[in-house]
Design a protein around this motif. Sequence first.
Motif, PDB file in Angstrom:
ATOM      1  N   PRO A 135      45.640   9.626  10.472  1.00  0.00           N
ATOM      2  CA  PRO A 135      45.504   9.313  11.901  1.00  0.00           C
ATOM      3  C   PRO A 135      44.996  10.477  12.752  1.00  0.00           C
ATOM      4  CG  PRO A 135      47.552   8.410  11.047  1.00  0.00           C
ATOM      5  CD  PRO A 135      46.980   9.257   9.954  1.00  0.00           C
ATOM      6  N   ARG A 136      45.371  11.726  12.407  1.00  0.00           N
ATOM      7  CA  ARG A 136      44.970  12.869  13.242  1.00  0.00           C
ATOM      8  C   ARG A 136      43.496  13.224  13.124  1.00  0.00           C
ATOM      9  NH1 ARG A 136      50.325  16.132  12.099  1.00  0.00           N
ATOM     10  NH2 ARG A 136      49.209  16.805  10.238  1.00  0.00           N
ATOM     11  N   ALA A 137      42.784  12.570  12.189  1.00  0.00           N
ATOM     12  CA  ALA A 137      41.382  12.929  11.961  1.00  0.00           C
ATOM     13  C   ALA A 137      40.522  12.720  13.198  1.00  0.00           C
ATOM     14  CB  ALA A 137      40.815  12.120  10.797  1.00  0.00           C
ATOM     15  N   VAL A 138      40.934  11.831  14.114  1.00  0.00           N
ATOM     16  CA  VAL A 138      40.120  11.582  15.298  1.00  0.00           C
ATOM     17  C   VAL A 138      39.984  12.849  16.146  1.00  0.00           C
ATOM     18  CG1 VAL A 138      42.055  10.749  16.716  1.00  0.00           C
ATOM     19  CG2 VAL A 138      39.749  10.009  17.231  1.00  0.00           C
ATOM     20  N   LYS A 139      40.992  13.693  16.140  1.00  0.00           N
ATOM     21  CA  LYS A 139      40.918  14.950  16.902  1.00  0.00           C
ATOM     22  C   LYS A 139      40.556  16.143  16.017  1.00  0.00           C
ATOM     23  CE  LYS A 139      43.431  18.036  20.011  1.00  0.00           C
ATOM     24  NZ  LYS A 139      44.642  18.240  20.856  1.00  0.00           N
ATOM     25  N   TYR A 140      41.149  16.203  14.815  1.00  0.00           N
ATOM     26  CA  TYR A 140      41.037  17.412  14.006  1.00  0.00           C
ATOM     27  C   TYR A 140      40.073  17.298  12.831  1.00  0.00           C
ATOM     28  CZ  TYR A 140      45.179  18.999  16.545  1.00  0.00           C
ATOM     29  OH  TYR A 140      46.064  19.383  17.529  1.00  0.00           O
ATOM     30  N   GLY A 141      39.584  16.086  12.563  1.00  0.00           N
ATOM     31  CA  GLY A 141      38.682  15.914  11.434  1.00  0.00           C
ATOM     32  C   GLY A 141      39.428  15.669  10.134  1.00  0.00           C
ATOM     33  N   THR A 142      38.670  15.452   9.066  1.00  0.00           N
ATOM     34  CA  THR A 142      39.235  15.182   7.744  1.00  0.00           C
ATOM     35  C   THR A 142      39.448  16.497   6.993  1.00  0.00           C
ATOM     36  OG1 THR A 142      37.022  14.914   6.816  1.00  0.00           O
ATOM     37  CG2 THR A 142      38.110  12.934   7.685  1.00  0.00           C
ATOM     38  N   THR A 143      39.796  16.393   5.720  1.00  0.00           N
ATOM     39  CA  THR A 143      40.055  17.589   4.912  1.00  0.00           C
ATOM     40  C   THR A 143      38.861  18.539   4.931  1.00  0.00           C
ATOM     41  OG1 THR A 143      41.609  16.428   3.466  1.00  0.00           O
ATOM     42  CG2 THR A 143      40.548  18.388   2.574  1.00  0.00           C
ATOM     43  N   ARG A 144      37.661  17.991   4.790  1.00  0.00           N
ATOM     44  CA  ARG A 144      36.456  18.843   4.740  1.00  0.00           C
ATOM     45  C   ARG A 144      36.336  19.725   5.980  1.00  0.00           C
ATOM     46  NH1 ARG A 144      32.781  15.109   3.275  1.00  0.00           N
ATOM     47  NH2 ARG A 144      32.675  15.770   1.107  1.00  0.00           N
ATOM     48  N   ASP A 145      36.787  19.232   7.122  1.00  0.00           N
ATOM     49  CA  ASP A 145      36.700  19.999   8.362  1.00  0.00           C
ATOM     50  C   ASP A 145      37.798  21.055   8.472  1.00  0.00           C
ATOM     51  OD1 ASP A 145      34.550  18.341   9.512  1.00  0.00           O
ATOM     52  OD2 ASP A 145      36.093  16.784   9.533  1.00  0.00           O
ATOM     53  N   ASN A 146      38.732  21.052   7.540  1.00  0.00           N
ATOM     54  CA  ASN A 146      39.885  21.944   7.618  1.00  0.00           C
ATOM     55  C   ASN A 146      40.052  22.809   6.379  1.00  0.00           C
ATOM     56  OD1 ASN A 146      41.462  21.113  10.232  1.00  0.00           O
ATOM     57  ND2 ASN A 146      40.752  19.197   9.313  1.00  0.00           N
ATOM     58  N   VAL A 147      38.926  23.055   5.697  1.00  0.00           N
ATOM     59  CA  VAL A 147      38.900  23.943   4.534  1.00  0.00           C
ATOM     60  C   VAL A 147      37.904  25.063   4.806  1.00  0.00           C
ATOM     61  CG1 VAL A 147      38.395  24.127   2.075  1.00  0.00           C
ATOM     62  CG2 VAL A 147      39.507  22.085   2.962  1.00  0.00           C
ATOM     63  N   LEU A 148      38.328  26.285   4.581  1.00  0.00           N
ATOM     64  CA  LEU A 148      37.477  27.444   4.829  1.00  0.00           C
ATOM     65  C   LEU A 148      36.834  27.985   3.558  1.00  0.00           C
ATOM     66  CD1 LEU A 148      39.838  29.352   7.308  1.00  0.00           C
ATOM     67  CD2 LEU A 148      37.864  27.923   7.883  1.00  0.00           C
ATOM     68  N   GLY A 149      37.515  27.843   2.428  1.00  0.00           N
ATOM     69  CA  GLY A 149      36.979  28.391   1.189  1.00  0.00           C
ATOM     70  C   GLY A 149      37.683  27.824  -0.020  1.00  0.00           C
ATOM     71  N   LEU A 150      37.031  27.950  -1.179  1.00  0.00           N
ATOM     72  CA  LEU A 150      37.576  27.421  -2.428  1.00  0.00           C
ATOM     73  C   LEU A 150      37.298  28.372  -3.575  1.00  0.00           C
ATOM     74  CD1 LEU A 150      36.292  23.708  -2.290  1.00  0.00           C
ATOM     75  CD2 LEU A 150      38.622  24.494  -1.778  1.00  0.00           C
ATOM     76  N   LYS A 151      38.164  28.301  -4.583  1.00  0.00           N
ATOM     77  CA  LYS A 151      37.859  28.792  -5.915  1.00  0.00           C
ATOM     78  C   LYS A 151      37.885  27.577  -6.833  1.00  0.00           C
ATOM     79  CE  LYS A 151      39.735  33.485  -5.428  1.00  0.00           C
ATOM     80  NZ  LYS A 151      40.723  34.470  -5.951  1.00  0.00           N
ATOM     81  N   ALA A 152      36.886  27.484  -7.712  1.00  0.00           N
ATOM     82  CA  ALA A 152      36.800  26.324  -8.589  1.00  0.00           C
ATOM     83  C   ALA A 152      36.244  26.755  -9.938  1.00  0.00           C
ATOM     84  CB  ALA A 152      35.919  25.240  -7.972  1.00  0.00           C
ATOM     85  N   VAL A 153      36.593  25.989 -10.967  1.00  0.00           N
ATOM     86  CA  VAL A 153      36.132  26.265 -12.326  1.00  0.00           C
ATOM     87  C   VAL A 153      35.137  25.185 -12.727  1.00  0.00           C
ATOM     88  CG1 VAL A 153      36.805  26.559 -14.734  1.00  0.00           C
ATOM     89  CG2 VAL A 153      38.316  27.379 -12.908  1.00  0.00           C
ATOM     90  N   THR A 154      33.956  25.605 -13.178  1.00  0.00           N
ATOM     91  CA  THR A 154      32.926  24.663 -13.591  1.00  0.00           C
ATOM     92  C   THR A 154      33.212  24.155 -15.003  1.00  0.00           C
ATOM     93  OG1 THR A 154      31.534  26.415 -14.481  1.00  0.00           O
ATOM     94  CG2 THR A 154      31.218  25.835 -12.162  1.00  0.00           C
ATOM     95  N   ALA A 155      32.416  23.200 -15.453  1.00  0.00           N
ATOM     96  CA  ALA A 155      32.645  22.575 -16.749  1.00  0.00           C
ATOM     97  C   ALA A 155      32.571  23.571 -17.903  1.00  0.00           C
ATOM     98  CB  ALA A 155      31.633  21.453 -16.964  1.00  0.00           C
TER      99      ALA A 155
END
Length: 463
Positions: A156-176
Motif C-alpha cells: 500500500p505505501r508504494a503510492v508515496k514511497y515506490g516499490t522495492t526497486r525504488d528503495n534499493v541503493l546497491g546489491l551484491k550478487a553471484v552469477t551462474a
Amino acid sequence: MSPAMSELPAAFLADLHAALGDALDCRPASLQAHAGDNSWRQQLPLAVISPTNIEQVQAALRCCQRHGVAVVPRGTGTGTTGAAVPTPGSVALSLARMDSILAIRPADRCAIVQPGVLNGTLQQALQAHGLFWAPDPSSFEICSIGGNLATNAGGPRAVKYGTTRDNVLGLKAVTANGELIVCGGPWTKDATGYDLTHLLVGSEGTLAVIVEATLRLQPLPADRAGLRVFYADAASAAAAVARLMGQPVVPTVCEFLDARSLELLRGNGAQVPEAGAMLLLDVEGDSDSLPGLLAALGKACEGEGLLDMDVATDGIARERLWAARRALSPALKTIAPGKINEDVVVPVSRIPELVAGVQALSARFALPIVTFGHAGNGNLHVNILYHPDDTEENQRAHAALPEVFALVLALGGTLSGEHGIGLAKRDFMADAFNPATLALMRAIKQAFDPAGILNPGKVLPPA
C-alpha cells in the motif's frame, strides 16, 4: 538414501558434499518443504542447498554449472506466481540461513542486510532508530528481503514511497558461474556505468543470486491520519483518485474497493454502508500539519458521486478504518475456495474501464470476480473465485484469465505491479512485449547465465 538423493549423479553429489558439507540437505521432509510457494504449484527438488555465506553460494553455483544442474533460488515461499517452484531435475537454493542485518547506518539512511532477513524483522530493528523500509507487502511479517528484491514487491505505501526497486541503493550478487558482482552502494546519486542494481531487482532469480543488499530507509512519520470515502460508482472513485494524485499532497496509501468487495465485507459483518466503491486513504505529518493535509485530501475527494467521508485522526479510529481492508482477502474464501489473484496495473485514469470490463467478464463467465487494491498506482488485484473440484467451473475460471490480461493490455496496462511473472504469467509475456523487446531480454539472460541454470523456465516464454 532418499529417492531424490539416488537420482543425483554420484560425481555431482560428491562435489556438493565436498563444497558445502551440512549446507546440503536431501531429507524427504526438507525436499517437501521447498517444493512449492503460495501459487500452490509443487515440484520436489533433487536437493536443498542452504548456504550461510557468500562463499557457499559461489561454491554451489560453480558446482551446479559444472554438472549442468538447474538452481532455483528462494526465500520463504510467499510468492504467488510459482517463481520459487523447482523445475524438474533442479536443486533449491534457500537463502533463509543468510539472515543477518549487517549494518544500520542512520546517518546514511541505509541498512545493509542479507537476503534471508524477514521484512518484519528488519522493520522492528529499524524502529529503535526512528526509521523504516518502505516496501510493505501483505506478507511483510514472514516474507524475506531477498524475495522482496526478486519480485520487486510493493504494498500500500508504494503510492508515496515506490516499490522495492525504488528503495534499493546497491546489491551484491553471484552469477551462474560463481562470480561475485557488486553494484551500487550507500549513496543516493550515481551516474557511473550501467544500472545493474535495478536490473537485478525484479529478475526473480533468473540473472543472479542476490546475497547482500543496501536498502534506502525513510524516517518514521510523527503522526498519521486516515479517511474512508464512499462513492456511488467506480467511475466516481477513480476520478477522485486522479484528482488526489494530481494535487500537491501525496497520500501515503490510496486503496480502492469495488462494489463486490463492499458487499463481501457487509456479508462478513463489517460496518460498511451501501456504495458503488470505497477509497481508503492514509496521510503522514505532525500535529501541526495534519489538519491541512487532511483538508487538502478531503477537497480532492469531493466531486460527482461522493456519498460519505469518514476522517480518523487517532490510532484507534484509523485501526477501525483499516480493519475492513485487512479482512477482505480472508473473506474471499467464504465465496469459493479457489482463487486466481492477478495484480494488474492500468493508468489511474482507466481504472473505471478496468472495473467495468472485469464486471462484464464476471457476468460472461458466470463467476464472482472481486477487485480491490492500490489505486494510487493503478495496481488492482483482480480475484477470480471458483471451486477447483468443479471441473466446468475450473475451466471457466482459467478461460477468464487470458481475457483479464487482454483487457489490461488493451487499456495500456501491464501484467504485474508487485507479484512478478514466475510461471503463472510467463506465457502472457509475448502479449505484453513485442518480439524485439523479448529478444533483448533473452540476450540479457544469456549474458548473465549462458548455461541457463538459474531458475530456468521462469519470466521469459520459450523463444
